[in-house]
Design a protein around this motif. Structure first.
Motif: not given
Length: 389
Positions: A109-110, A113-114, A116-118, A158, A161, A163
């Motif tokens: 998930i990190e 997030r870094a 892509y654009d959730p 999630m 963060r 997401v």
């Protein structure tokens, strides 16, 4: 000059030779790696492994410009079933449904997030309807079935963060204690005292070690999934008899699945829910009216429980042979604008707009290394799918 049919055949043979050579070279160079099939589209498990000479961090750095190039203009949808905590001594169900440990999921998930654009399911639905644009590299994280660890393990990671999450529910199993047939089979294979058995559907199998039992379970589950729905209960009874063990009560399985209170709480916290049928049949294995009812009723139940409009549906098992145009129409008839398969992604946004009820997803397998996870998200599984014809 060759006749047209002969020319075509020669061309097909040449094309096949090129594909075979590409696949052969890919395997030699470590680019394609087949992992365990887990109920979805089989080619979704042909993935890219790391280049052996690169370190973990070097590979991720090298892939960053590739990700930016590939992801732009594409929708990347990731699919999980389960995320578990290490050390939980309770019965954990059918092992292939476990996609990641808590630690591995956090890292995935990190990374998402870094790089892509959730987005949320609502974001995607608004884009489909022309009400909103999408960011350059949109990514959506989804879960199938409705396991409780989605609420207890995955969602807190999630949420922390920022997401968004989407969970597709097989509604007959929410709050009932009724086990999925693969979890029940896993329990029977795990607890029998036999060291071998003539197993219905698959024949004589060794049960002498945990590895043998896991393999026998997976083989039986794969065969069972192709049975008509009415035959599945008979198959379980026959399996229990062959393994000389009683079918356990529902209390063995209650901790595995969410209940409707969990669903309502998560919905209030921002998790979006969709339908995944009621009883989790393979839709092409039952009658069309029954399949349409499974779709429409699961969507109705989810909408009623959450109080929100249901925006998505996921086809059980998810390969192209597991649903049809009739089922896509049933989704739209229910007022749901989006539906998801397990054919390998990512998918170009142009294609998503043309096939909103057949959106591809990337299945995350168990014990996924980060280089393999990154390569999957970059579309190597879909490339391998194309090369294999």
């Amino acid at each position: 000059m060759k006749p047209a049919a002969e020319t075509s055949a020669a061309g097909d043979h040449a094309s096949g030779s090129i594909q075979q050579e590409s696949s052969r070279r890919g395997r030699q160079e470590g680019f394609f790696l087949t992992s365990t099939r887990n109920g979805g589209a089989p080619d979704n498990h042909i993935v890219s492994d790391s280049i052996p000479s690169l370190s973990h961090s070097a590979f991720l750095s090298a892939m960053r410009p590739v990700v930016r190039l590939v992801a732009r203009g594409c929708l990347t949808v990731v699919c999980y079933h389960r995320v578990i905590r290490r050390g939980d001594k309770r019965f954990q169900g059918y092992k292939p449904t476990i996609n990641a440990s808590q630690e591995a999921f956090s890292e995935q998930i990190e990374y998402l997030r870094a790089n892509y654009d959730p987005i949320s399911l609502s974001d995607l639905a608004a884009w489909i309807d022309g009400r909103r644009g999408l960011p350059p590299q949109p990514a959506l994280v989804t879960f199938d079935d409705g396991y409780r660890d989605n609420a207890e393990v995955a969602w807190p990671i999630m949420r922390e963060r920022g997401v968004p999450a989407v969970i597709f529910l097989a509604t007959d199993y929410i709050g009932t204690g009724r086990p999925f047939i693969w979890d029940l089979a896993a329990y029977l294979f795990a607890t029998t005292t036999l060291t071998s058995a003539n197993v219905p559907l698959v024949g004589l199998r060794s049960l002498a070690t945990d590895a043998h039992r896991d393999a026998a379970t997976a083989t039986w589950v794969d065969a069972m999934k192709r049975l008509p729905g009415a035959k599945r209960s008979e198959a379980v009874a026959s399996l229990a008899k062959a393994l000389d063990i009683d079918v356990p009560g529902q209390e063995i399985f209650e901790h595995l699945y969410m209940d409707w209170d969990d669903v309502r709480r998560l919905a209030r916290e921002g998790v979006e829910f969709g339908g995944h049928t009621c009883s989790h049949p393979i839709l092409t294995g039952i009658s069309e009216p029954q399949g349409s009812w499974e779709i429409e009723e699961s969507i109705r139940r989810v909408t009623e429980a959450t109080g929100f409009k249901t925006l998505g549906f996921a086809y059980p098992n998810g390969s192209s042979r597991d649903y049809s145009d009739t089922h896509e129409k049933a989704v739209l008839k229910s007022g749901v604008p989006l539906a998801f398969s397990l054919e390998p992604g990512p998918m170009r946004l142009h294609d998503v707009s043309k096939r909103r009820t057949g959106i591809r997803r990337i299945y995350v397998g168990a014990h996924e290394s980060m280089p393999r996870f990154v390569a999957k998200l970059s579309g190597v599984a879909r490339l391998a799918h194309a090369l294999r014809g």
